[in-house]
Design a protein around this motif. Structure first.
Motif, PDB file in Angstrom:
ATOM      1  N   GLU A   1       3.960  -0.014  12.274  1.00  0.00           N
ATOM      2  CA  GLU A   1       5.007  -0.650  13.075  1.00  0.00           C
ATOM      3  C   GLU A   1       4.372  -1.558  14.118  1.00  0.00           C
ATOM      4  O   GLU A   1       3.416  -1.175  14.794  1.00  0.00           O
ATOM      5  CB  GLU A   1       5.852   0.426  13.763  1.00  0.00           C
TER       6      GLU A   1
ATOM      7  N   SER B   1      13.456   1.068   9.818  1.00  0.00           N
ATOM      8  CA  SER B   1      12.350   1.180  10.773  1.00  0.00           C
ATOM      9  C   SER B   1      12.307   0.004  11.739  1.00  0.00           C
ATOM     10  O   SER B   1      11.264  -0.313  12.308  1.00  0.00           O
ATOM     11  CB  SER B   1      11.017   1.276  10.019  1.00  0.00           C
TER      12      SER B   1
ATOM     13  N   ASP C   1      10.200  -3.321   5.947  1.00  0.00           N
ATOM     14  CA  ASP C   1      11.516  -3.714   6.450  1.00  0.00           C
ATOM     15  C   ASP C   1      11.666  -5.234   6.458  1.00  0.00           C
ATOM     16  O   ASP C   1      12.711  -5.773   6.081  1.00  0.00           O
ATOM     17  CB  ASP C   1      11.718  -3.167   7.863  1.00  0.00           C
TER      18      ASP C   1
ATOM     19  N   THR D   1       8.429  -3.000  10.512  1.00  0.00           N
ATOM     20  CA  THR D   1       7.329  -2.726   9.596  1.00  0.00           C
ATOM     21  C   THR D   1       7.297  -3.803   8.509  1.00  0.00           C
ATOM     22  O   THR D   1       8.303  -4.494   8.286  1.00  0.00           O
ATOM     23  CB  THR D   1       7.506  -1.356   8.919  1.00  0.00           C
TER      24      THR D   1
END
Length: 295
Positions: free
Chosen positions: A88, A157, A181, A178
Protein backbone atom coordinates in the motif's frame (compact mmCIF):
# COMPACT_ATOMS: atom_id res chain seq x y z
CA UNK A 1 -21.08 -75.61 -46.82
CA UNK A 2 -19.56 -72.13 -46.78
CA UNK A 3 -21.85 -69.12 -46.17
CA UNK A 4 -22.52 -67.54 -49.60
CA UNK A 5 -23.16 -64.03 -48.14
CA UNK A 6 -20.36 -61.52 -48.79
CA UNK A 7 -18.46 -60.45 -45.71
CA UNK A 8 -18.76 -56.83 -44.71
CA UNK A 9 -15.72 -54.52 -44.85
CA UNK A 10 -15.93 -54.23 -41.09
CA UNK A 11 -15.71 -57.98 -40.60
CA UNK A 12 -12.88 -58.26 -43.07
CA UNK A 13 -10.83 -55.70 -41.20
CA UNK A 14 -11.70 -57.30 -37.87
CA UNK A 15 -10.72 -60.73 -39.15
CA UNK A 16 -7.45 -59.43 -40.53
CA UNK A 17 -6.61 -57.75 -37.24
CA UNK A 18 -7.51 -60.85 -35.28
CA UNK A 19 -5.12 -62.85 -37.44
CA UNK A 20 -2.39 -60.20 -37.18
CA UNK A 21 -2.42 -59.86 -40.94
CA UNK A 22 0.76 -58.63 -42.50
CA UNK A 23 0.71 -54.99 -43.62
CA UNK A 24 -1.97 -53.70 -41.19
CA UNK A 25 -0.67 -50.39 -39.76
CA UNK A 26 -0.50 -50.10 -35.99
CA UNK A 27 -2.70 -47.00 -36.03
CA UNK A 28 -5.43 -48.99 -37.84
CA UNK A 29 -5.19 -51.86 -35.39
CA UNK A 30 -5.64 -49.44 -32.52
CA UNK A 31 -9.22 -48.66 -33.51
CA UNK A 32 -11.20 -45.59 -34.68
CA UNK A 33 -10.31 -43.17 -31.84
CA UNK A 34 -6.60 -43.71 -32.28
CA UNK A 35 -6.93 -43.34 -36.06
CA UNK A 36 -8.57 -39.94 -35.57
CA UNK A 37 -5.81 -38.87 -33.23
CA UNK A 38 -3.11 -40.05 -35.58
CA UNK A 39 -4.50 -38.13 -38.57
CA UNK A 40 -5.34 -34.88 -36.68
CA UNK A 41 -2.63 -32.22 -37.08
CA UNK A 42 -0.97 -31.32 -33.80
CA UNK A 43 -1.92 -27.94 -32.36
CA UNK A 44 1.01 -25.56 -32.15
CA UNK A 45 2.23 -24.88 -28.63
CA UNK A 46 2.08 -21.18 -27.77
CA UNK A 47 4.91 -20.05 -25.51
CA UNK A 48 3.68 -18.09 -22.50
CA UNK A 49 5.36 -15.65 -20.19
CA UNK A 50 7.68 -17.24 -17.63
CA UNK A 51 6.42 -15.85 -14.32
CA UNK A 52 9.48 -17.01 -12.40
CA UNK A 53 11.83 -15.35 -14.88
CA UNK A 54 9.85 -12.10 -14.74
CA UNK A 55 9.93 -12.15 -10.95
CA UNK A 56 13.69 -12.74 -10.99
CA UNK A 57 14.25 -9.84 -13.39
CA UNK A 58 12.16 -7.48 -11.24
CA UNK A 59 13.92 -8.66 -8.07
CA UNK A 60 17.30 -8.01 -9.67
CA UNK A 61 16.24 -4.49 -10.67
CA UNK A 62 15.04 -3.78 -7.14
CA UNK A 63 18.30 -5.09 -5.64
CA UNK A 64 20.29 -2.83 -7.94
CA UNK A 65 18.19 0.32 -7.46
CA UNK A 66 16.99 0.07 -3.85
CA UNK A 67 13.78 1.47 -2.42
CA UNK A 68 10.27 0.07 -2.11
CA UNK A 69 8.28 -0.97 -5.15
CA UNK A 70 5.43 -3.17 -6.28
CA UNK A 71 3.28 -3.65 -9.35
CA UNK A 72 0.30 -5.43 -10.85
CA UNK A 73 -0.36 -6.31 -14.50
CA UNK A 74 -3.47 -7.54 -16.30
CA UNK A 75 -2.89 -9.05 -19.74
CA UNK A 76 -6.07 -8.22 -21.63
CA UNK A 77 -5.22 -10.74 -24.38
CA UNK A 78 -5.58 -13.70 -22.04
CA UNK A 79 -7.04 -12.43 -18.77
CA UNK A 80 -3.82 -13.41 -16.98
CA UNK A 81 -2.77 -11.38 -13.95
CA UNK A 82 0.62 -10.94 -12.31
CA UNK A 83 1.48 -9.16 -9.08
CA UNK A 84 4.90 -8.49 -7.62
CA UNK A 85 5.64 -7.23 -4.10
CA UNK A 86 2.13 -5.85 -3.59
CA UNK A 87 1.97 -3.13 -0.95
CA UNK A 88 0.00 0.00 0.00
CA UNK A 89 1.32 3.41 -0.96
CA UNK A 90 0.18 7.03 -1.03
CA UNK A 91 -1.45 7.58 -4.43
CA UNK A 92 -0.37 11.17 -5.01
CA UNK A 93 -1.92 12.29 -8.32
CA UNK A 94 -2.99 8.85 -9.56
CA UNK A 95 -6.14 9.34 -7.43
CA UNK A 96 -7.17 12.07 -9.88
CA UNK A 97 -8.54 9.38 -12.18
CA UNK A 98 -10.93 8.24 -9.43
CA UNK A 99 -11.90 11.85 -8.73
CA UNK A 100 -12.85 12.33 -12.38
CA UNK A 101 -14.77 9.05 -12.42
CA UNK A 102 -16.77 10.26 -9.43
CA UNK A 103 -17.47 13.58 -11.15
CA UNK A 104 -18.85 11.85 -14.22
CA UNK A 105 -20.83 9.44 -12.04
CA UNK A 106 -22.45 12.49 -10.41
CA UNK A 107 -23.31 13.92 -13.83
CA UNK A 108 -25.03 10.74 -15.01
CA UNK A 109 -26.85 10.16 -11.70
CA UNK A 110 -28.11 13.71 -11.13
CA UNK A 111 -28.32 15.16 -14.63
CA UNK A 112 -26.25 18.13 -13.51
CA UNK A 113 -24.24 19.39 -16.47
CA UNK A 114 -20.49 19.05 -16.69
CA UNK A 115 -19.82 22.66 -17.60
CA UNK A 116 -17.11 23.99 -19.86
CA UNK A 117 -15.30 25.21 -16.75
CA UNK A 118 -15.30 21.68 -15.32
CA UNK A 119 -14.19 20.23 -18.65
CA UNK A 120 -11.24 22.59 -18.52
CA UNK A 121 -10.50 21.57 -14.93
CA UNK A 122 -10.69 17.88 -15.84
CA UNK A 123 -8.31 18.35 -18.75
CA UNK A 124 -5.80 20.25 -16.64
CA UNK A 125 -6.14 17.76 -13.76
CA UNK A 126 -5.41 14.68 -15.88
CA UNK A 127 -3.17 15.97 -18.65
CA UNK A 128 -1.05 18.47 -16.71
CA UNK A 129 -1.68 17.17 -13.15
CA UNK A 130 -2.97 20.58 -12.06
CA UNK A 131 -3.62 20.50 -8.31
CA UNK A 132 -5.79 23.64 -8.19
CA UNK A 133 -8.13 22.12 -10.79
CA UNK A 134 -8.24 18.95 -8.68
CA UNK A 135 -9.14 20.94 -5.56
CA UNK A 136 -12.05 22.55 -7.41
CA UNK A 137 -13.44 19.30 -8.79
CA UNK A 138 -13.09 17.48 -5.49
CA UNK A 139 -14.93 20.28 -3.68
CA UNK A 140 -17.75 19.93 -6.22
CA UNK A 141 -18.05 16.13 -6.14
CA UNK A 142 -17.10 15.63 -2.43
CA UNK A 143 -14.62 13.13 -1.05
CA UNK A 144 -17.30 10.74 0.22
CA UNK A 145 -18.60 10.27 -3.33
CA UNK A 146 -15.11 9.45 -4.62
CA UNK A 147 -14.79 6.82 -1.89
CA UNK A 148 -18.21 5.46 -2.84
CA UNK A 149 -17.12 5.05 -6.48
CA UNK A 150 -13.96 3.27 -5.29
CA UNK A 151 -16.14 0.84 -3.35
CA UNK A 152 -18.46 0.29 -6.30
CA UNK A 153 -15.44 -0.57 -8.42
CA UNK A 154 -14.34 -3.15 -5.85
CA UNK A 155 -11.26 -1.23 -4.70
CA UNK A 156 -11.24 -2.78 -1.25
CA UNK A 157 -7.75 -1.55 -0.32
CA UNK A 158 -8.24 2.09 -1.33
CA UNK A 159 -8.86 4.96 1.08
CA UNK A 160 -9.70 8.35 -0.43
CA UNK A 161 -8.76 11.46 1.50
CA UNK A 162 -9.65 15.06 0.81
CA UNK A 163 -10.53 18.43 2.22
CA UNK A 164 -7.20 19.39 3.74
CA UNK A 165 -4.28 21.50 2.54
CA UNK A 166 -1.58 20.04 0.33
CA UNK A 167 0.82 17.98 2.42
CA UNK A 168 -1.63 17.68 5.33
CA UNK A 169 -2.96 14.43 6.75
CA UNK A 170 -6.30 14.80 4.94
CA UNK A 171 -4.92 15.95 1.59
CA UNK A 172 -6.24 14.00 -1.40
CA UNK A 173 -2.66 13.22 -2.50
CA UNK A 174 -2.25 11.09 0.61
CA UNK A 175 -5.07 8.78 -0.35
CA UNK A 176 -3.76 5.21 -0.25
CA UNK A 177 -4.12 2.23 -2.56
CA UNK A 178 -2.41 -0.89 -3.90
CA UNK A 179 -1.27 -1.87 -7.41
CA UNK A 180 -4.09 -4.42 -7.77
CA UNK A 181 -6.76 -1.88 -6.82
CA UNK A 182 -5.40 0.70 -9.24
CA UNK A 183 -5.32 -1.87 -12.06
CA UNK A 184 -9.00 -2.59 -11.33
CA UNK A 185 -9.73 1.12 -11.77
CA UNK A 186 -7.96 1.22 -15.14
CA UNK A 187 -9.65 -2.04 -16.18
CA UNK A 188 -13.03 -0.50 -15.44
CA UNK A 189 -12.36 2.23 -17.99
CA UNK A 190 -10.94 -0.13 -20.60
CA UNK A 191 -13.14 -3.22 -20.38
CA UNK A 192 -16.30 -1.68 -18.95
CA UNK A 193 -18.15 -1.17 -15.70
CA UNK A 194 -21.77 -0.47 -14.74
CA UNK A 195 -20.55 2.36 -12.50
CA UNK A 196 -20.14 4.87 -15.32
CA UNK A 197 -21.26 4.51 -18.91
CA UNK A 198 -19.11 4.02 -21.98
CA UNK A 199 -19.04 7.62 -23.16
CA UNK A 200 -17.67 8.81 -19.83
CA UNK A 201 -15.08 6.02 -19.74
CA UNK A 202 -13.92 6.97 -23.24
CA UNK A 203 -13.65 10.61 -22.18
CA UNK A 204 -11.33 9.76 -19.28
CA UNK A 205 -9.18 7.52 -21.48
CA UNK A 206 -8.99 10.27 -24.10
CA UNK A 207 -7.58 12.63 -21.49
CA UNK A 208 -5.14 9.99 -20.24
CA UNK A 209 -3.91 9.47 -23.80
CA UNK A 210 -3.04 13.17 -23.99
CA UNK A 211 -0.90 13.57 -20.86
CA UNK A 212 1.89 16.11 -21.45
CA UNK A 213 5.17 14.55 -22.63
CA UNK A 214 7.24 15.20 -19.49
CA UNK A 215 4.69 13.27 -17.42
CA UNK A 216 4.69 10.22 -19.67
CA UNK A 217 6.98 7.95 -17.68
CA UNK A 218 6.42 4.68 -15.84
CA UNK A 219 3.69 2.69 -17.59
CA UNK A 220 4.08 4.98 -20.64
CA UNK A 221 7.89 5.04 -20.39
CA UNK A 222 9.21 6.84 -23.51
CA UNK A 223 11.72 4.06 -24.37
CA UNK A 224 8.68 1.97 -25.38
CA UNK A 225 8.33 1.90 -29.17
CA UNK A 226 6.65 5.04 -30.50
CA UNK A 227 4.02 2.83 -32.17
CA UNK A 228 2.76 1.70 -28.75
CA UNK A 229 -0.45 3.48 -27.73
CA UNK A 230 -0.65 4.44 -24.06
CA UNK A 231 -3.16 5.96 -21.65
CA UNK A 232 -1.62 6.97 -18.34
CA UNK A 233 -1.73 9.03 -15.16
CA UNK A 234 1.20 9.40 -12.81
CA UNK A 235 1.63 10.72 -9.28
CA UNK A 236 4.76 11.87 -7.48
CA UNK A 237 5.88 13.78 -4.42
CA UNK A 238 8.37 13.77 -1.52
CA UNK A 239 7.82 12.10 1.84
CA UNK A 240 10.35 11.49 4.63
CA UNK A 241 10.68 7.76 3.94
CA UNK A 242 11.11 8.01 0.17
CA UNK A 243 10.00 10.02 -2.83
CA UNK A 244 6.74 8.55 -4.16
CA UNK A 245 6.59 7.84 -7.88
CA UNK A 246 3.47 5.98 -9.02
CA UNK A 247 2.15 5.18 -12.49
CA UNK A 248 -1.06 3.65 -13.80
CA UNK A 249 -2.34 3.08 -17.31
CA UNK A 250 -2.83 0.97 -20.40
CA UNK A 251 -0.47 -0.15 -23.17
CA UNK A 252 -1.74 -1.29 -26.58
CA UNK A 253 0.13 -2.29 -29.73
CA UNK A 254 3.17 -4.23 -30.87
CA UNK A 255 1.39 -7.42 -29.84
CA UNK A 256 0.65 -6.12 -26.34
CA UNK A 257 -2.59 -5.21 -24.61
CA UNK A 258 -2.29 -4.75 -20.86
CA UNK A 259 -3.15 -2.53 -17.95
CA UNK A 260 -0.63 -1.91 -15.19
CA UNK A 261 -0.04 -0.04 -11.95
CA UNK A 262 3.39 0.56 -10.39
CA UNK A 263 3.94 2.05 -6.93
CA UNK A 264 7.41 3.06 -5.71
CA UNK A 265 9.32 4.87 -2.99
CA UNK A 266 12.66 6.18 -4.17
CA UNK A 267 15.50 6.56 -1.63
CA UNK A 268 17.26 9.17 -3.78
CA UNK A 269 14.65 11.59 -5.06
CA UNK A 270 12.61 12.12 -8.20
CA UNK A 271 15.14 11.74 -11.00
CA UNK A 272 16.57 8.52 -9.60
CA UNK A 273 13.09 7.20 -8.88
CA UNK A 274 11.93 7.98 -12.40
CA UNK A 275 14.75 5.86 -13.82
CA UNK A 276 13.79 3.08 -11.41
CA UNK A 277 10.09 3.03 -12.31
CA UNK A 278 10.88 3.26 -16.03
CA UNK A 279 13.09 0.20 -15.63
CA UNK A 280 10.23 -1.75 -14.06
CA UNK A 281 7.89 -0.80 -16.88
CA UNK A 282 10.40 -1.82 -19.56
CA UNK A 283 11.04 -5.21 -17.92
CA UNK A 284 7.32 -5.97 -17.94
CA UNK A 285 6.84 -4.67 -21.48
CA UNK A 286 9.64 -6.87 -22.80
CA UNK A 287 8.30 -9.92 -20.94
CA UNK A 288 4.82 -9.41 -22.41
CA UNK A 289 6.09 -10.21 -25.88
CA UNK A 290 4.69 -13.56 -24.77
CA UNK A 291 1.14 -13.81 -23.36
CA UNK A 292 0.56 -14.06 -19.63
CA UNK A 293 -1.37 -17.28 -19.06
CA UNK A 294 -4.15 -17.22 -16.44
CA UNK A 295 -3.26 -19.04 -13.22
Amino acid sequence: MPDPRPLSRRLLVGSALAGAAVGVPAWLAAGPSARATATRPARPTVATLDRAALTAALDAHRAERGGTMGLAVHDLRTGGRFTWREYENETLSTVKVLILMACLKKVQDTGEPFTQARHSQARRMIQASDNAATDALLAWVETSNVQRVAQQLGLTSTTVRGGGPAGGDTWWGYSTSTPSDLVKAVDAMVTGTPVIHGGHRAYIRHLMAGVVPDQRWGVADPPLPSSAYTETKNGWGPLPDGYRLNSIGRVLGNGRSHTMAILTRSPEGFRYGKQTINGLSKIVYDALAQPLAPE
